[in-house]
Enzyme design. Structure first.
Site, PDB file in Angstrom:
ATOM      1  N   GLU A  71     -17.435   5.110  -3.215  1.00 25.20           N
ATOM      2  CA  GLU A  71     -17.203   5.644  -4.551  1.00 25.20           C
ATOM      3  C   GLU A  71     -17.275   4.503  -5.552  1.00 25.20           C
ATOM      4  O   GLU A  71     -16.621   3.474  -5.375  1.00 25.20           O
ATOM      5  CB  GLU A  71     -15.837   6.321  -4.645  1.00 25.20           C
ATOM      6  CG  GLU A  71     -15.555   6.888  -6.024  1.00 25.20           C
ATOM      7  CD  GLU A  71     -14.187   7.538  -6.142  1.00 25.20           C
ATOM      8  OE1 GLU A  71     -14.035   8.419  -7.018  1.00 25.20           O
ATOM      9  OE2 GLU A  71     -13.283   7.184  -5.366  1.00 25.20           O
TER      10      GLU A  71
ATOM     11  N   TRP B 250      -3.196   5.773 -11.457  1.00 22.87           N
ATOM     12  CA  TRP B 250      -3.079   5.215 -12.801  1.00 22.87           C
ATOM     13  C   TRP B 250      -4.113   5.753 -13.777  1.00 22.87           C
ATOM     14  O   TRP B 250      -3.971   5.571 -14.977  1.00 22.87           O
ATOM     15  CB  TRP B 250      -3.218   3.688 -12.734  1.00 22.87           C
ATOM     16  CG  TRP B 250      -4.368   3.231 -11.879  1.00 22.87           C
ATOM     17  CD1 TRP B 250      -4.293   2.820 -10.579  1.00 22.87           C
ATOM     18  CD2 TRP B 250      -5.750   3.189 -12.228  1.00 22.87           C
ATOM     19  NE1 TRP B 250      -5.548   2.522 -10.098  1.00 22.87           N
ATOM     20  CE2 TRP B 250      -6.469   2.732 -11.099  1.00 22.87           C
ATOM     21  CE3 TRP B 250      -6.463   3.478 -13.402  1.00 22.87           C
ATOM     22  CZ2 TRP B 250      -7.848   2.573 -11.092  1.00 22.87           C
ATOM     23  CZ3 TRP B 250      -7.847   3.326 -13.400  1.00 22.87           C
ATOM     24  CH2 TRP B 250      -8.520   2.876 -12.255  1.00 22.87           C
TER      25      TRP B 250
ATOM     26  N   CYS C 108     -12.221  10.537 -10.867  1.00 21.09           N
ATOM     27  CA  CYS C 108     -12.684  11.079  -9.584  1.00 21.09           C
ATOM     28  C   CYS C 108     -13.824  12.064  -9.775  1.00 21.09           C
ATOM     29  O   CYS C 108     -14.769  12.100  -8.988  1.00 21.09           O
ATOM     30  CB  CYS C 108     -11.522  11.759  -8.864  1.00 21.09           C
ATOM     31  SG  CYS C 108     -10.205  10.640  -8.376  1.00 21.09           S
TER      32      CYS C 108
ATOM     33  N   LYS D 176       6.314   8.881  -6.993  1.00 25.61           N
ATOM     34  CA  LYS D 176       5.986   7.464  -6.827  1.00 25.61           C
ATOM     35  C   LYS D 176       4.700   7.237  -7.616  1.00 25.61           C
ATOM     36  O   LYS D 176       3.630   7.658  -7.209  1.00 25.61           O
ATOM     37  CB  LYS D 176       5.774   7.121  -5.354  1.00 25.61           C
ATOM     38  CG  LYS D 176       5.057   5.785  -5.092  1.00 25.61           C
ATOM     39  CD  LYS D 176       5.764   4.591  -5.716  1.00 25.61           C
ATOM     40  CE  LYS D 176       5.012   3.289  -5.411  1.00 25.61           C
ATOM     41  NZ  LYS D 176       3.827   3.094  -6.291  1.00 25.61           N
ATOM     42  N   HIS D 177       4.844   6.606  -8.786  1.00 22.72           N
ATOM     43  CA  HIS D 177       3.665   6.386  -9.620  1.00 22.72           C
ATOM     44  C   HIS D 177       3.003   5.061  -9.259  1.00 22.72           C
ATOM     45  O   HIS D 177       3.557   4.232  -8.530  1.00 22.72           O
ATOM     46  CB  HIS D 177       4.049   6.406 -11.099  1.00 22.72           C
ATOM     47  CG  HIS D 177       3.030   7.087 -11.959  1.00 22.72           C
ATOM     48  ND1 HIS D 177       1.667   6.931 -11.780  1.00 22.72           N
ATOM     49  CD2 HIS D 177       3.146   7.942 -13.012  1.00 22.72           C
ATOM     50  CE1 HIS D 177       1.009   7.651 -12.656  1.00 22.72           C
ATOM     51  NE2 HIS D 177       1.882   8.284 -13.415  1.00 22.72           N
TER      52      HIS D 177
ATOM     53  N   GLU E 257      -5.966  14.994  -3.182  1.00 25.99           N
ATOM     54  CA  GLU E 257      -7.105  14.991  -4.113  1.00 25.99           C
ATOM     55  C   GLU E 257      -7.607  13.563  -4.123  1.00 25.99           C
ATOM     56  O   GLU E 257      -6.978  12.671  -4.673  1.00 25.99           O
ATOM     57  CB  GLU E 257      -6.666  15.448  -5.506  1.00 25.99           C
ATOM     58  CG  GLU E 257      -7.845  15.804  -6.418  1.00 25.99           C
ATOM     59  CD  GLU E 257      -8.323  14.628  -7.247  1.00 25.99           C
ATOM     60  OE1 GLU E 257      -9.300  13.962  -6.810  1.00 25.99           O
ATOM     61  OE2 GLU E 257      -7.754  14.366  -8.307  1.00 25.99           O
ATOM     62  N   LEU E 258      -8.764  13.360  -3.458  1.00 27.83           N
ATOM     63  CA  LEU E 258      -9.236  12.009  -3.190  1.00 27.83           C
ATOM     64  C   LEU E 258     -10.471  11.679  -4.021  1.00 27.83           C
ATOM     65  O   LEU E 258     -10.713  12.281  -5.053  1.00 27.83           O
ATOM     66  CB  LEU E 258      -9.491  11.857  -1.687  1.00 27.83           C
ATOM     67  CG  LEU E 258      -8.308  12.276  -0.797  1.00 27.83           C
ATOM     68  CD1 LEU E 258      -8.647  12.132   0.672  1.00 27.83           C
ATOM     69  CD2 LEU E 258      -7.049  11.492  -1.146  1.00 27.83           C
TER      70      LEU E 258
ATOM     71  N   GLY F 123      -5.571  10.009  -5.090  1.00 31.13           N
ATOM     72  CA  GLY F 123      -5.909   8.608  -4.917  1.00 31.13           C
ATOM     73  C   GLY F 123      -7.198   8.428  -4.155  1.00 31.13           C
ATOM     74  O   GLY F 123      -8.029   9.337  -4.069  1.00 31.13           O
ATOM     75  N   SER F 124      -7.351   7.275  -3.558  1.00 37.81           N
ATOM     76  CA  SER F 124      -8.577   6.940  -2.846  1.00 37.81           C
ATOM     77  C   SER F 124      -8.620   7.625  -1.485  1.00 37.81           C
ATOM     78  O   SER F 124      -7.593   8.082  -0.959  1.00 37.81           O
ATOM     79  CB  SER F 124      -8.667   5.426  -2.646  1.00 37.81           C
ATOM     80  OG  SER F 124      -7.663   4.985  -1.741  1.00 37.81           O
TER      81      SER F 124
END
Length: 431
Positions: A335, A109, A241, A133-134, A207-208, A185-186
């Site tokens: 994080e 988001w 991020c 899938k958002h 991509e975390l 995401g995480s």
């Protein structure tokens, strides 16, 4: 999996069988239209972003402009997918790059247009089709993106937004129609997706999270460094991020830097995200604000010193906080996704590098120094996918973007991304 989702996947597969036969040049013409439509509707799209996740509208407009620029870049990009002829003793020695098929993108988001398009555009230019899938709070963005692709002339089924539960996502990854997965995401989400993809022998790009270092050496331009540091931490309310999160300062300039840094930091006052003058909005969800508050308290309970208190203003907004960190604080393994920064004092350059690399994350660090050799030494030895020198890190569509260690793997952006979801086929023999 519900019949609706199965029908979507079936339609995506049918669309792929046609889309893969279109030329790169035809696809690029559609990307030009997509770029133009993004710019034409930037204010409208920015309002959707602001409404869904509270980003200041000025920053949301910048996100749309950047997305349009990236689309324009790929619309003119060199065709790196054309057949390569290799010199051998054989009559035929060729390398072909073939699209994989239907690619599932699971997107977050915090940059709802940019990150979805950053994944989708190169994948589709390579001849794949996309199922998005958002994030659950960005479903209007997902629907808007699907309509935008279709209005730009992309065939129905080449970009489809789906609404799905966690269990349905796992079923989709297991489906023989889905050939690969891209997730931003995480770290926790990345582990789950990678596990399911691995069980089904599917490629994934991850991509975390990040805990990026912002290193300021003794010869740095302190004024610029402090201004950049505040922006690095508080852009998008710190929900980035690649935000600067750990500020590592040489001890000889520590006091001067800290004084000016705090002064810059306090210029960021939470305001109404729909006001064009607002530079600091609020968190995207109340639970995220509570989580940040808990991390802040944990850090303080374990020895961190308060430089600026993190003050909650309403349900989701904060007056941003700063902490001077101590070694072995458990929060260093997490994080911080919000307007809360960590400051470290380094006795010398070697200690600055050691602190920077003493994290499980490795996304995009920054170093400030006037010494080119020193800058390149840090750039070479920092354990991250990207390094910025004397500037905030910002992803650039001309450059590959990806992480190391627990920040993920795989490449987005640049010409390299065009091959990420392709099969390299060798053809060799006599004709």
């Amino acid at each position: 999996m519900e019949n609706n989702l199965q029908n979507i996947l079936n339609n995506s597969q049918k669309a792929f069988m046609k889309w893969k036969k279109t030329s790169v040049q035809e696809r690029q013409k559609l990307l030009t239209v997509l770029s133009e439509k993004l710019l034409e509707n930037k204010e409208k799209f920015a309002q959707i972003i602001t409404c869904e996740m509270n980003k200041p509208v000025s920053q949301a407009i910048s996100e749309i402009k950047k997305s349009a620029g990236m689309c324009a870049y790929y619309a003119e990009a060199k065709d790196v997918l054309k057949t390569e002829k290799v010199e051998t003793e054989h009559a035929v020695s060729e390398i072909h790059y073939e699209p994989m098929g239907v690619i599932l993108g699971i997107m977050p988001w915090n940059y709802p247009f940019w990150q979805a398009l950053r994944f989708a555009v190169p994948a589709m230019l390579s001849g794949n089709v996309v199922v998005l899938k958002h994030a659950s709070i960005c479903e209007e963005t997902g629907d808007t993106l699907q309509h935008l692709f279709e209005e730009s002339g992309f065939p129905v089924g080449t970009f489809t937004h789906v609404k799905a539960s966690h269990s349905e996502i796992e079923e989709m990854i297991a489906s023989p129609i889905i050939k690969a997965v891209s997730l931003t995401g995480s770290e926790a989400a990345g582990r789950k997706v990678a596990a399911v993809a691995g069980q089904n022998l599917k490629k994934c790009v991850l991509e975390l999270g990040g805990s990026d270092a912002f290193i300021v050496l003794e010869d740095a331009d302190i004024k610029k460094a402090t201004e950049d540091a505040a922006a690095a931490r508080l852009q998008n309310c710190g929900q980035t991020c690649v935000a600067g999160k750990r500020f590592i300062i040489h001890h000889k300039i520590y006091d001067e830097f800290l004084s000016k840094f705090i002064e810059e930091y306090q210029k960021y006052i939470p305001g109404n995200p729909t006001d064009p003058e607002t530079v600091l909005g609020s968190m995207a969800r109340e639970d995220l604000a509570s989580e940040l508050e808990n991390q802040y308290q944990k850090a303080i309970n374990n020895g961190a010193k308060i430089l600026l208190p993190l003050k909650r203003v309403g349900e989701m907004a904060f007056e941003p906080g700063l902490m001077e960190m101590n070694a072995r604080n458990p929060v260093l393994d997490e994080e911080l996704f919000g307007p809360l920064g960590m400051v470290f004092k380094a006795e010398n350059d070697d200690e600055a590098l050691r602190i920077a690399n003493s994290t499980m994350f490795g996304l995009a660090n920054a170093v400030y120094t006037k010494d080119r050799d020193k800058a390149m030494f840090f750039a070479t030895h920092l354990e991250s996918g990207s390094v910025a020198i004397n500037q905030n890190f910002r992803s650039d569509w001309r450059m590959p973007f990806g992480g190391r260690k627990n920040s993920g793997y795989g490449v987005e952006l640049s010409l390299y991304a065009l091959r990420e979801f392709t099969v390299m086929k060798s053809i060799i023999g006599e004709v």
